[in-house]
Design a protein around this motif. Sequence first.
Motif, short mmCIF file in Angstrom:
data_model
loop_
_atom_site.label_atom_id
_atom_site.label_comp_id
_atom_site.label_asym_id
_atom_site.label_seq_id
_atom_site.Cartn_x
_atom_site.Cartn_y
_atom_site.Cartn_z
N ALA A 158 53.13 89.03 64.06
CA ALA A 158 52.83 87.65 64.43
C ALA A 158 51.62 87.19 63.64
O ALA A 158 50.74 87.98 63.30
CB ALA A 158 52.58 87.53 65.93
N ALA A 159 51.57 85.91 63.34
CA ALA A 159 50.45 85.34 62.58
C ALA A 159 50.10 83.98 63.16
O ALA A 159 50.96 83.27 63.69
CB ALA A 159 50.80 85.22 61.11
N ARG A 160 48.82 83.65 63.06
CA ARG A 160 48.36 82.33 63.49
C ARG A 160 47.49 81.72 62.41
O ARG A 160 46.70 82.42 61.75
CB ARG A 160 47.58 82.43 64.80
CG ARG A 160 47.20 81.05 65.33
CD ARG A 160 46.46 81.10 66.63
NE ARG A 160 46.09 79.77 67.05
CZ ARG A 160 45.28 79.51 68.07
NH1 ARG A 160 44.77 80.50 68.77
NH2 ARG A 160 44.99 78.27 68.39
N LYS A 161 47.66 80.43 62.24
CA LYS A 161 46.97 79.70 61.17
C LYS A 161 45.69 79.07 61.71
O LYS A 161 45.69 78.43 62.77
CB LYS A 161 47.91 78.62 60.61
CG LYS A 161 47.37 77.86 59.42
CD LYS A 161 48.42 76.88 58.93
CE LYS A 161 47.94 76.10 57.72
NZ LYS A 161 48.98 75.17 57.23
N PHE A 162 44.59 79.26 60.96
CA PHE A 162 43.31 78.65 61.29
C PHE A 162 42.85 77.83 60.09
O PHE A 162 42.99 78.26 58.94
CB PHE A 162 42.25 79.72 61.60
CG PHE A 162 42.58 80.57 62.79
CD1 PHE A 162 42.22 80.17 64.06
CD2 PHE A 162 43.26 81.76 62.63
CE1 PHE A 162 42.51 80.96 65.16
CE2 PHE A 162 43.55 82.56 63.73
CZ PHE A 162 43.18 82.16 64.99
#
Length: 414
Positions: A158-162
């Motif tokens: 899983a990845a999250r964008k900042f």
Amino acid sequence: MSFKRIMRELKEMKEGIGNVSKRGGESKSWRSRPRSHVAPDQSQTEPESVDQSPWSNLLPELLLDIIQRVEESETTWPARAAVVSCAAVCRSWREITKEIVKNPEQCGRLTFPISLKQPGPRESPIQCYIRRDKATSTYLLFHGLMPSEGERDKLLLAARKFRRATCTYFVVSLVADEFSRDSHTNVGKLRSNFFGTKFTIYDSQSPCDWIIPSTTQSSRRSYSKQAPPKLSSSNCSICTITYELNVLRTRGPRRMDCILHSIPVSAIQEGGTAPTPLAFGKSFEEQLSSLTSSKGKEPVTGTSPPSLPATQVVTLGSGEPLTLKNKAPRWHEQLQCWCLNFKGRVTVASVKNFQLVTAVEPSHNVSLEEQEKVILQFGKIGKDIFTMDYRYPLSAFQAFTICLSSFDTKPACE
């Protein structure tokens, strides 16, 4: 037993308890207690008692046969979880399971979390798909051809964008609800420059754990001599992705290059092998054993982006790093668009679609078949659903982070 005898024993027990309370915690008082009281032995630890269970006392030959049959019968997820369950029984089961289960390059299967850092198979690619959630800026990588109706597909990464004022971060994790840099589930990150034309992949695992399997009977070679023994989290630069700057603003597909600092060109030559990590760090393995599945959980909001530590580029000694480039599409006159042969895995036209092949010089002695082989394929099949197929020498983590770079906005390239 008569009623008088019962009353007499109760009276003796009451008097014994009273005498102990009057003496008040002295060490000698415990020796004067009635011998019928048995105190638990605090010297033995819990892990030792676990390994002394009847399951750990099975004959090694019988245990080997059982796990081999389970491993051969469970080929896909979620049934593949039975193999992981065997490794979680006790220490002896875990050691035998690790000996039986092969890495993705040899068997083409993803079993343990470390498989996500190991190169994929050489022949047929491992097929996955990515689900994007624009509301939470999260991207989930699942194992499978496409989303299933029962939602029983295996979550891989899983990845999250900042977003920051000068760059963009993608934090990659093993679960969908924890994206902290200090978390034991953190496996790496992707960082862009201000224009969105250059990206750097950082691996949270030290290059000391990267091993090149030897093709001979000699011992395996380690890269620990070429990097510091201790590096902070997510500071090992293993890949650089560059998108060609479109100054004239001409219409056309994106052009990208990927320099894999952790994979030498010799990996794709005849008889060559790619670096293969065999295990995570010790502390990581201990904390990962208590990790529960979070496939159905919502990503946590409000998490602050990680700070950028000092970076360390992985070196390969005298070996030249492997370079990948996107395969040039052809112009289709009837459709009036650029086209690539995705073999049915991509159904929606998008500027994000691409195929990566090797970019090597003639002096490297790489066969023409190896040069034309698609190593990574990424494309759109529906609203917020994308396919990702990768093979040797890329790992699932490397392929996923390269695909994440395609999601970022690139005003200077389009």
